[in-house]
Scaffold this active site. Sequence first.
Site, PDB file in Angstrom:
ATOM      1  N   GLU A   1      -5.049   3.230   6.524  1.00 46.76           N
ATOM      2  CA  GLU A   1      -4.686   3.123   5.110  1.00 46.76           C
ATOM      3  C   GLU A   1      -5.291   4.328   4.395  1.00 46.76           C
ATOM      4  OE1 GLU A   1      -5.972  -0.510   2.962  1.00 46.76           O
ATOM      5  OE2 GLU A   1      -6.227   0.845   1.278  1.00 46.76           O
TER       6      GLU A   1
ATOM      7  N   ARG B   1       0.819  -1.223   0.000  1.00 43.70           N
ATOM      8  CA  ARG B   1       0.000   0.000   0.000  1.00 43.70           C
ATOM      9  C   ARG B   1       0.855   1.276   0.000  1.00 43.70           C
ATOM     10  NH1 ARG B   1      -3.263  -3.689  -0.584  1.00 43.70           N
ATOM     11  NH2 ARG B   1      -5.331  -3.780   0.324  1.00 43.70           N
TER      12      ARG B   1
ATOM     13  N   SER C   1     -10.933  -1.072   3.236  1.00 45.75           N
ATOM     14  CA  SER C   1     -10.172  -1.257   4.484  1.00 45.75           C
ATOM     15  C   SER C   1      -9.763   0.111   5.012  1.00 45.75           C
ATOM     16  CB  SER C   1      -8.899  -2.052   4.231  1.00 45.75           C
ATOM     17  OG  SER C   1      -9.194  -3.306   3.682  1.00 45.75           O
TER      18      SER C   1
HETATM   19  N1  EPU Z   1     -11.358 -11.241   9.872  1.00 46.02           N
HETATM   20  C1  EPU Z   1     -12.127 -11.389  10.997  1.00 46.02           C
HETATM   21  N2  EPU Z   1     -13.099 -10.470  11.264  1.00 46.02           N
HETATM   22  C2  EPU Z   1     -13.339  -9.417  10.443  1.00 46.02           C
HETATM   23  C3  EPU Z   1     -12.550  -9.266   9.282  1.00 46.02           C
HETATM   24  C4  EPU Z   1     -11.559 -10.190   9.015  1.00 46.02           C
HETATM   25  O1  EPU Z   1     -11.942 -12.326  11.773  1.00 46.02           O
HETATM   26  O2  EPU Z   1     -14.228  -8.629  10.743  1.00 46.02           O
HETATM   27  C5  EPU Z   1     -10.331 -12.248   9.560  1.00 46.02           C
HETATM   28  C6  EPU Z   1     -10.773 -13.129   8.400  1.00 46.02           C
HETATM   29  O3  EPU Z   1     -11.531 -14.209   8.815  1.00 46.02           O
HETATM   30  C7  EPU Z   1      -9.431 -13.566   7.830  1.00 46.02           C
HETATM   31  C8  EPU Z   1      -8.559 -12.353   8.052  1.00 46.02           C
HETATM   32  O4  EPU Z   1      -9.175 -11.607   9.096  1.00 46.02           O
HETATM   33  O5  EPU Z   1      -8.890 -14.638   8.556  1.00 46.02           O
HETATM   34  C9  EPU Z   1      -8.335 -11.517   6.803  1.00 46.02           C
HETATM   35  O6  EPU Z   1      -9.581 -10.977   6.339  1.00 46.02           O
HETATM   36  P1  EPU Z   1      -9.900 -10.723   4.786  1.00 46.02           P
HETATM   37  O7  EPU Z   1      -9.579 -11.915   4.007  1.00 46.02           O
HETATM   38  O8  EPU Z   1     -11.281 -10.179   4.703  1.00 46.02           O
HETATM   39  O9  EPU Z   1      -8.839  -9.647   4.320  1.00 46.02           O
HETATM   40  P2  EPU Z   1      -8.267  -8.342   5.030  1.00 46.02           P
HETATM   41  O10 EPU Z   1      -6.880  -8.609   5.481  1.00 46.02           O
HETATM   42  O11 EPU Z   1      -9.220  -7.849   6.047  1.00 46.02           O
HETATM   43  C10 EPU Z   1      -7.150  -7.387   2.852  1.00 46.02           C
HETATM   44  C11 EPU Z   1      -7.094  -6.073   2.126  1.00 46.02           C
HETATM   45  C12 EPU Z   1      -8.378  -5.874   1.321  1.00 46.02           C
HETATM   46  C13 EPU Z   1      -8.466  -7.009   0.310  1.00 46.02           C
HETATM   47  C14 EPU Z   1      -8.499  -8.346   1.083  1.00 46.02           C
HETATM   48  C15 EPU Z   1      -8.463  -9.546   0.172  1.00 46.02           C
HETATM   49  C16 EPU Z   1      -5.703  -4.598   3.475  1.00 46.02           C
HETATM   50  C17 EPU Z   1      -5.680  -3.434   4.427  1.00 46.02           C
HETATM   51  N3  EPU Z   1      -6.916  -4.998   3.083  1.00 46.02           N
HETATM   52  O12 EPU Z   1      -8.225  -7.317   3.795  1.00 46.02           O
HETATM   53  O13 EPU Z   1      -8.258  -4.640   0.615  1.00 46.02           O
HETATM   54  O14 EPU Z   1      -9.621  -6.889  -0.492  1.00 46.02           O
HETATM   55  O15 EPU Z   1      -7.319  -8.442   1.934  1.00 46.02           O
HETATM   56  O16 EPU Z   1      -7.186  -9.740  -0.313  1.00 46.02           O
HETATM   57  O17 EPU Z   1      -4.652  -5.100   3.113  1.00 46.02           O
HETATM   58  C18 EPU Z   1      -8.786  -2.325   0.701  1.00 46.02           C
HETATM   59  O18 EPU Z   1      -7.576  -2.116   0.713  1.00 46.02           O
HETATM   60  O19 EPU Z   1      -9.625  -1.390   0.742  1.00 46.02           O
HETATM   61  C19 EPU Z   1      -9.270  -3.700   0.697  1.00 46.02           C
HETATM   62  C20 EPU Z   1     -10.556  -4.004   0.757  1.00 46.02           C
END
Ligand code: EPU
Length: 339
Positions: free
Chosen positions: A334, A164, A237
């Site tokens: 972010e 990012r 995010s």
């Molecule tokens: N999780 C929870 N509770 C929640 C949210 C997430 O327990 O409320 C857990 C999920 O179960 C999983 C882990 O956290 O084990 C990761 O969650 P998720 O796969 O939804 O991805 P993220 O890390 O929350 C990142 C990016 C997203 C991108 C997704 C998919 C960042 C800051 N965010 O989210 O990007 O779409 O991975 O690759 O790196 C964005 O930047 O705006 C964005 C949406």
Amino acid sequence: MDIRKEYSLKAHNTFGIDAQADWFIPYKSIEELQLLARDEYFQECRHLLLGEGSNMLFLTNFHGIVLHSQITTLETYEEDEAHLTLLVGSGVHWDDLVAYTCARGLGGLECLSLIPGQVGAAAVQNIGAYGAEISQRVVSVHTVHRRTGELRHFAPEECDYAYRHSFFKTAEGADYIVTHVLLRLDKQPELQLDYADLKARVAARSAAPSPEDVRQEVIAIRRSKLPDPAELGNAGSFFMNPIVPPSRLTELQETYPDIPHYPAPEGQIKLSAGWLIDRCGLKGFVLGHAGVYPRQALVLTNVDGEATGQDIARLAQHVQQQVQERFGIELQPEVRYIS
Ligand code: EPU
């Protein structure tokens, strides 16, 4: 040029915050930017580059000039047996580009489907999802310097890409206005499916999946987890996933054996900010007009369309405090705060 004075940015930020810019200048070409670079008044004003405002939080009105790309050209720049290189205007809507490449069977952008924003902002922000980042596809970023009007093309190593992050997010880099991005796509795509959930869904859909198959699954996953900014103001995010040394993970695992963690560059560990916030019991929490999205705790929303930037910032601060108290981890936004 269609220059606007005292212009509401409500339709230009996905939180739907009703902040005003002193000036709003959409630009359609390199020549228009060079014309602005020669203007004395323009030189004196603060400026802000704004795509679709999908990663911005306006805390107050913006006193200065908001520049908005309307360069929407899309051309084939180079082609060989393996690759097609596209020269894309910074004002092209990002997901239109992804749809265009997937429909032609070109690989490389499919995991980045449905991310809001424009192409220029995508290259500045180094958007990423499901193990892919735009930086893996960037051949060069074409810019005009806002003071000198000089053209400069940045090779990927000059863009200083990281999670990012890019050079264009720094104070020095912000003077380079992105006009075009050169992106290389694969004609015989090898699909990158690092993310277990996505991989399983794509395999169930097709034995020989195409970029379009991946795109459709990414769209389905995103729609199930992330709110549509047209219906509920948000910026995806809100925080970055924190990166910690392995020793910190070991300590946390003593209390939280199920904590999700992923490898990060240089032997570091990436934790999940969404999980940390969720574990603080904050899913669905509302403060004033701002709320933590009930289906993905990493997303903060403008719950009733009436939130100010300060409302969202107050909620963000509360979330940061809770995560700090419980896990000793400092979450970094972010989303960019603009005042
Ligand atoms: N999780 C929870 N509770 C929640 C949210 C997430 O327990 O409320 C857990 C999920 O179960 C999983 C882990 O956290 O084990 C990761 O969650 P998720 O796969 O939804 O991805 P993220 O890390 O929350 C990142 C990016 C997203 C991108 C997704 C998919 C960042 C800051 N965010 O989210 O990007 O779409 O991975 O690759 O790196 C964005 O930047 O705006 C964005 C949406």
